[in-house]
Design an enzyme around this catalytic site. Sequence first.
Site, PDB file in Angstrom:
ATOM      1  N   PHE A 213       0.860  -1.183   0.000  1.00 45.54           N
ATOM      2  CA  PHE A 213       0.000   0.000   0.000  1.00 45.54           C
ATOM      3  C   PHE A 213       0.896   1.233   0.000  1.00 45.54           C
ATOM      4  CE2 PHE A 213      -2.395  -3.464   1.794  1.00 45.54           C
ATOM      5  CZ  PHE A 213      -3.659  -3.326   1.245  1.00 45.54           C
TER       6      PHE A 213
ATOM      7  N   LEU B  68       2.341  -1.502   4.472  1.00 42.24           N
ATOM      8  CA  LEU B  68       2.197  -0.071   4.203  1.00 42.24           C
ATOM      9  C   LEU B  68       3.586   0.530   4.044  1.00 42.24           C
ATOM     10  CD1 LEU B  68      -0.329   1.112   6.966  1.00 42.24           C
ATOM     11  CD2 LEU B  68      -0.842  -0.054   4.829  1.00 42.24           C
ATOM     12  N   CYS B  69       3.748   1.351   3.016  1.00 45.19           N
ATOM     13  CA  CYS B  69       5.018   2.058   2.816  1.00 45.19           C
ATOM     14  C   CYS B  69       5.245   2.997   4.005  1.00 45.19           C
ATOM     15  CB  CYS B  69       4.963   2.853   1.524  1.00 45.19           C
ATOM     16  SG  CYS B  69       6.328   4.020   1.358  1.00 45.19           S
ATOM     17  N   SER B  70       6.418   2.903   4.620  1.00 44.60           N
ATOM     18  CA  SER B  70       6.653   3.665   5.850  1.00 44.60           C
ATOM     19  C   SER B  70       6.609   5.171   5.598  1.00 44.60           C
ATOM     20  CB  SER B  70       7.986   3.263   6.478  1.00 44.60           C
ATOM     21  OG  SER B  70       9.031   3.436   5.562  1.00 44.60           O
TER      22      SER B  70
ATOM     23  N   ALA C   6       3.008   6.245   4.920  1.00 41.85           N
ATOM     24  CA  ALA C   6       2.212   6.105   6.143  1.00 41.85           C
ATOM     25  C   ALA C   6       2.505   7.252   7.112  1.00 41.85           C
ATOM     26  CB  ALA C   6       2.484   4.757   6.800  1.00 41.85           C
TER      27      ALA C   6
END
Lengths: 106, 132
Positions: B41, B77-79, B82
């Site tokens: 994501f 989730l892409c850090s 996010a």
Amino acid sequence: MLKILFVKKKFLSQELAKESLDMVLAGVDLDLKISLLFMDDAVFHLMKSESSSAYHVLTISEIEKIYVAQESLQARNLTMADLIMPVKIVSMAQVVEVVSLYDVVM
Amino acid sequence: MITPSYAILITVSPLEKASEDAFQFIQTVLNQGQKIKCIFFYQDGVYHGNRLIYLENAELIERWQKLSDNHNLDLILCSASAARRGVMDAAHAAYFGKDCENLAKGFRIAGLTVWYEALCSSDELQVFGDLN
């Protein structure tokens, strides 16, 4: 090794422009073969006069190739001289050919 | 017959049509016995992992967690995306000086290296939503 082409079409806010480069630059850091194609309003990111553009980092990045759609430049009264770096200018007809050179296009 | 494996990239919030399309595509792929290496994501896609989202149809969020449970899938989730959108696990909340975490069960936060590892080891890429 995967050859990846990122296609950029939008002229983004500074924050989203920075974010749109995250995946591009992460790929470069991993020594992947990364190229970019700029079309439509995204060509504005490459203008010298957009001095705060996050995309100016491309001048010092190990990107394989940067393509720019000729029609997109023309439609905005821009030429290569307006851009931050030398790029490969391609016609829309050549874009299909360019895309076919890459394993992954996103 | 060799079945292809997929890397899935989702860049839209769970409110968008492309999120529904992604869910259906993933279900179909799994039902056909094909493999999914990674569901990543990115950009607005990270809102899928915000457990504070309230929808009348809660299923729109919960079905992702069920999918992860039933098929042992990693929902990542892409850090960086996010952090920009305020989706945090306890560690990231502490790191960024925030007072609470809000990561939904079944999701985890990771960097783009994880995405590239999945992409490079998959046969097919499927993107849902525009990549800015």
